[in-house]
Write an enzyme that holds these catalytic residues in place. Structure first.
Site, PDB file in Angstrom:
ATOM      1  N   HIS A 143       0.833  -1.205   0.000  1.00 31.13           N
ATOM      2  CA  HIS A 143       0.000   0.000   0.000  1.00 31.13           C
ATOM      3  C   HIS A 143       0.872   1.262   0.000  1.00 31.13           C
ATOM      4  O   HIS A 143       0.656   2.176  -0.802  1.00 31.13           O
ATOM      5  CB  HIS A 143      -0.930   0.002   1.213  1.00 31.13           C
ATOM      6  CG  HIS A 143      -1.696   1.273   1.379  1.00 31.13           C
ATOM      7  ND1 HIS A 143      -2.678   1.674   0.497  1.00 31.13           N
ATOM      8  CD2 HIS A 143      -1.608   2.274   2.309  1.00 31.13           C
ATOM      9  CE1 HIS A 143      -3.169   2.849   0.880  1.00 31.13           C
ATOM     10  NE2 HIS A 143      -2.533   3.230   1.971  1.00 31.13           N
ATOM     11  N   TYR A 254      -2.969  17.451   3.953  1.00 27.47           N
ATOM     12  CA  TYR A 254      -2.079  16.607   4.750  1.00 27.47           C
ATOM     13  C   TYR A 254      -0.682  17.171   4.977  1.00 27.47           C
ATOM     14  O   TYR A 254       0.059  16.674   5.814  1.00 27.47           O
ATOM     15  CB  TYR A 254      -2.009  15.195   4.167  1.00 27.47           C
ATOM     16  CG  TYR A 254      -0.978  14.960   3.097  1.00 27.47           C
ATOM     17  CD1 TYR A 254       0.208  14.271   3.385  1.00 27.47           C
ATOM     18  CD2 TYR A 254      -1.169  15.409   1.797  1.00 27.47           C
ATOM     19  CE1 TYR A 254       1.156  14.034   2.407  1.00 27.47           C
ATOM     20  CE2 TYR A 254      -0.238  15.187   0.816  1.00 27.47           C
ATOM     21  CZ  TYR A 254       0.922  14.502   1.118  1.00 27.47           C
ATOM     22  OH  TYR A 254       1.860  14.280   0.154  1.00 27.47           O
ATOM     23  N   THR A 359      -4.121   0.395   5.509  1.00 27.74           N
ATOM     24  CA  THR A 359      -4.670  -0.365   4.375  1.00 27.74           C
ATOM     25  C   THR A 359      -3.804  -1.588   4.094  1.00 27.74           C
ATOM     26  O   THR A 359      -2.580  -1.474   3.998  1.00 27.74           O
ATOM     27  CB  THR A 359      -4.698   0.527   3.125  1.00 27.74           C
ATOM     28  OG1 THR A 359      -5.386   1.723   3.459  1.00 27.74           O
ATOM     29  CG2 THR A 359      -5.386  -0.165   1.965  1.00 27.74           C
TER      30      THR A 359
HETATM   31 CA    CA Z   1      -5.987   4.234   7.428  1.00 24.94          CA
END
Ligand code: CA
Length: 426
Positions: A143, A254, A359
């Site tokens: 991921h 972010y 994830t």
């Molecule tokens: Ca997450």
């Protein structure tokens, strides 16, 4: 007689459907209530819910302390978890013994059994744990690499710290909800690459994140660290975790401190906590960590779990369609390393804290654990059975996650974690 979850020959007098996640060997813990009743601590065999509070009041736990019996009469598992691993084991053993097929104690007492047992469909499930703090790791190399390839540099997809640190951040627990709770599409700031300034809009890139989470089962004091060797003793059990994410909001917000409003509008957990004891038969080796880690992250033996993961997308009025298959064992950083790292600075974890994996993607495109990766940030649309396409989640789509482990004919699972996305509130 001591029963163990590895004994697949044990059967219950409660019927268990073929391919059920909940045989006698599972004994998960959850909070359930029948109509107009108080939610209480329950377990489940097959599709039957077992009310531990009534079981206790009818005298089926006579060897247990009054504190244990009181803990069953609560609306969260925290008090039960706080009683410690010896109690967890003795309750588990007692339940397996009581419901084993040749034990007539409760089986032949139909009047009392009818007060204790009820069909799953007559129960409402609640959030199983009063979650204190919530931490989200980023422990799948596949991921992290996929995201790095899409948004940074394909040649250097992983950042330099990634193979040294189980990267994580502190999330928000107030918006963690139980399976079956629907979530409105969030709104926020979105900044398009060629625009001078952001707009305010419902997210156009709503995503799921296929994760699993563990529930902390033992406190460590502020200042104390938990070693990787005993870290699992601090874990009560695991859940499926869908960490819904708004990718366009995330992409703008972010920098430099990490995700904020793109992640805290709703995360969904499965209702039954499967204990570490039930999961022991499914321990396996994890990925080889070729980059040498610091001593506090070194471990011996198998610390990963072979748990199959599936995601289905169900458009409104249609049937669920599987869009991804992954496995918990793909996680580069195992849960023992996560907990050891989390406490290495003396951070105190508390009973009921939730730590999510990040994830969980596997090596193949069919094993990617988010729409971001499956559709490669919108560039490879997913074609559904009806010919319609998705690049992210549409309104009224339902996302259903499943997790189960199978070995030598024994299947232990988590059931489902489902949520439907509702239109943004006006
Ligand atoms: Ca997450």
């Amino acid at each position: 007689m001591l029963h163990t979850s590895t004994d697949k020959t044990l059967n219950s007098w409660i019927s268990v459907p073929q391919e059920s996640d909940f045989p006698l060997q599972n004994i998960p813990f959850g909070i359930a209530a029948k109509a107009s009743c108080q939610p209480k601590v329950c377990t489940r065999i097959g599709d039957t819910v077992i009310d531990l509070s009534v079981l206790a009041s009818e005298g089926y736990f006579q060897n247990l302390d009054a504190k244990v019996l009181e803990s069953f009469d609560k609306q969260a598992l925290n008090d039960y978890i706080a009683l410690g691993s010896e109690v967890w084991s003795s309750v588990r053993e007692r339940l397996i013994t009581l419901f084993i097929e040749d034990n007539p104690e409760l089986r032949d007492n139909k009047a009392i059994a009818s007060k204790i047992l009820s069909p799953l469909g007559e129960n409402v499930m609640y959030l199983p744990v009063r979650i204190g703090d919530y931490t989200d790791f980023y422990s799948s190399m596949e991921h992290a690499s996929n995201v790095g390839m899409m948004f940074r540099d394909p040649a250097n997809a992983l950042l330099p710290n990634w193979k040294h640190i189980p990267v994580g951040y502190h999330g928000r627990s107030s918006s963690i909800v139980v399976s079956g709770t629907n979530i409105h599409r969030p709104k926020g700031q979105i900044k398009f690459p060629d625009a001078p300034s952001p707009i305010f809009s419902p997210t156009r890139k709503l995503d799921f994140e296929l994760e699993m989470a563990f529930i902390v089962g033992k406190n460590n004091s502020l200042g104390d660290s938990v070693s990787v060797d005993v870290a699992e003793n601090h874990i009560f059990g695991m859940l499926i975790f869908n960490d819904l994410s708004a990718r366009d909001i995330q992409n703008w917000e972010y920098v430099p401190l990490g995700p904020f409003l793109s992640k805290n509008f709703g995360s969904v957990v499965s209702p039954w906590v499967v204990t570490m004891e039930a999961l022991q038969p499914f321990k396996t080796a994890g990925p080889v960590q070729e980059t040498e880690v610091l001593p506090y992250l070194k471990f011996s033996g198998d610390k990963s779990y072979d748990i199959k993961l599936e995601v289905c997308l169900q458009p409104e009025g249609d049937v669920p369609q599987e869009i991804c298959e992954s496995n918990h064992k793909y996680l580069y950083w195992n849960i023992s390393q996560q907990l050891a790292h989390h406490t290495v600075n003396g951070c105190n974890l508390n009973i009921g804290d939730l730590c999510a994996s990040g994830t969980i993607s596997g090596p193949e495109p069919g094993s990617f654990g988010s729409m971001l990766e499956i559709c490669w940030n919108g560039s490879k649309p997913l074609v559904l059975n009806d010919g319609k396409t998705r690049t992210f989640i549409d309104d009224k789509d339902t996302i259903i996650m499943k997790a189960f482990a199978v070995k030598d004919g024994l299947r232990i699972g988590f059931g489902e974690c489902a949520t439907t996305i509702l239109p943004a509130k006006s």
